[in-house]
Design an enzyme around this catalytic site. Sequence first.
Site, PDB file in Angstrom:
ATOM      1  N   ARG A  30       0.860  -1.184   0.000  1.00 31.28           N
ATOM      2  CA  ARG A  30       0.000   0.000   0.000  1.00 31.28           C
ATOM      3  C   ARG A  30       0.896   1.235   0.000  1.00 31.28           C
ATOM      4  O   ARG A  30       1.584   1.480   0.962  1.00 31.28           O
ATOM      5  CB  ARG A  30      -0.937  -0.061   1.216  1.00 31.28           C
ATOM      6  CG  ARG A  30      -1.580   1.243   1.562  1.00 31.28           C
ATOM      7  CD  ARG A  30      -2.818   1.135   2.441  1.00 31.28           C
ATOM      8  NE  ARG A  30      -2.828   0.235   3.566  1.00 31.28           N
ATOM      9  CZ  ARG A  30      -2.207   0.437   4.736  1.00 31.28           C
ATOM     10  NH1 ARG A  30      -1.468   1.493   4.944  1.00 31.28           N
ATOM     11  NH2 ARG A  30      -2.331  -0.441   5.698  1.00 31.28           N
TER      12      ARG A  30
ATOM     13  N   HIS B  92      -3.757   3.793   5.182  1.00 34.48           N
ATOM     14  CA  HIS B  92      -4.968   2.987   5.013  1.00 34.48           C
ATOM     15  C   HIS B  92      -6.141   3.886   4.617  1.00 34.48           C
ATOM     16  O   HIS B  92      -6.911   3.565   3.728  1.00 34.48           O
ATOM     17  CB  HIS B  92      -5.277   2.246   6.307  1.00 34.48           C
ATOM     18  CG  HIS B  92      -6.615   1.586   6.315  1.00 34.48           C
ATOM     19  ND1 HIS B  92      -6.853   0.388   5.687  1.00 34.48           N
ATOM     20  CD2 HIS B  92      -7.804   1.979   6.851  1.00 34.48           C
ATOM     21  CE1 HIS B  92      -8.134   0.067   5.840  1.00 34.48           C
ATOM     22  NE2 HIS B  92      -8.720   1.018   6.534  1.00 34.48           N
TER      23      HIS B  92
ATOM     24  N   TYR C  21       4.409   2.530  11.741  1.00 35.34           N
ATOM     25  CA  TYR C  21       4.551   1.063  11.758  1.00 35.34           C
ATOM     26  C   TYR C  21       5.345   0.496  10.580  1.00 35.34           C
ATOM     27  O   TYR C  21       5.528  -0.706  10.491  1.00 35.34           O
ATOM     28  CB  TYR C  21       3.170   0.389  11.850  1.00 35.34           C
ATOM     29  CG  TYR C  21       2.161   0.811  10.799  1.00 35.34           C
ATOM     30  CD1 TYR C  21       2.112   0.197   9.555  1.00 35.34           C
ATOM     31  CD2 TYR C  21       1.258   1.841  11.056  1.00 35.34           C
ATOM     32  CE1 TYR C  21       1.191   0.585   8.601  1.00 35.34           C
ATOM     33  CE2 TYR C  21       0.329   2.243  10.106  1.00 35.34           C
ATOM     34  CZ  TYR C  21       0.293   1.615   8.879  1.00 35.34           C
ATOM     35  OH  TYR C  21      -0.608   2.007   7.930  1.00 35.34           O
TER      36      TYR C  21
END
Length: 241
Positions: A140, A144, A154
């Site tokens: 990605r 998100h 993260y």
Amino acid sequence: GNEYPEDLAALPPQIIIGAQYVQAAGVALGFKKKGAKNVAYTYTGDGGTSQGDFYEGINFAGAYQAPAIFVVQNNGYAISVPRAVQTAAPTLAQKGLAAGIPGIQVDGMDALAVYLVMSEARKYSVEGNGPVLIETLTYRFGPHTLSGDDPHRYRTADEEAEWEKKDPLVRLRTYLDEKGLWSEEQEEAYIEEVNEQINEAMKKTEQAPKQKVSEYLQNVFVETPPTLEEQIAKFAAKEEA
Ligand SMILES: Cc1ncc(C[n+]2csc(CCOP(=O)(O)OP(=O)(O)O)c2C)c(N)n1
Ligand SMILES: [Mg+2]
């Protein structure tokens, strides 16, 4: 022959992670019962495979040999939760094994490989061999959602840089360029064409009538049971007010 039965075209949307797997299994069974030469496709992320509906969907479709293609876009994270923390299974494709259906892992950064696997799966399914589970290994390039997810909390910049090298759009364009099959002008024309399609679709969507809760409940049974009729009447009355 891609006939799409009218009464399957009006299913309501939903945003529960993984629930589309159950719906796709149902639509696929509908195709099979109606003898439609068609396949139900659905997608989820790696996060979706941690949800119960994922297993129910692939199991049901397998049990009924329904023509469904289940795609898992494994980008390594469910929002911030790494894939390795979500499951002890070494791959997500192998989850098909328990449902008795083929599971295939493919390089999701290779457009031609994904096309090949999808075409083969469609052929397999439409010929009456049952469902297929496909895991695409991808990434990605961003958060998100735009509502507060910061991937740098993260993921490392090094990891992102590694994946950026594999950008499937750049890779496919380089491939086509080298074969002399694509040009700057074609790309500009294509972008314009697609932008028009998107604008058209947006307009159409904005003009669509607002869906009603009473309508959602009509899709559950062929013959609506009285208890549900009561609920539908209750919502219909509220919607009238
Ligand atoms: C049943 C359910 N549980 C939790 C959520 C909240 N939620 C939205 S997206 C998401 C993670 C999904 O992971 P993935 O599909 O891998 O998406 P990605 O982060 O890769 O975009 C969660 C837990 C939800 N929408 N539905
Ligand atoms: Mg994910």
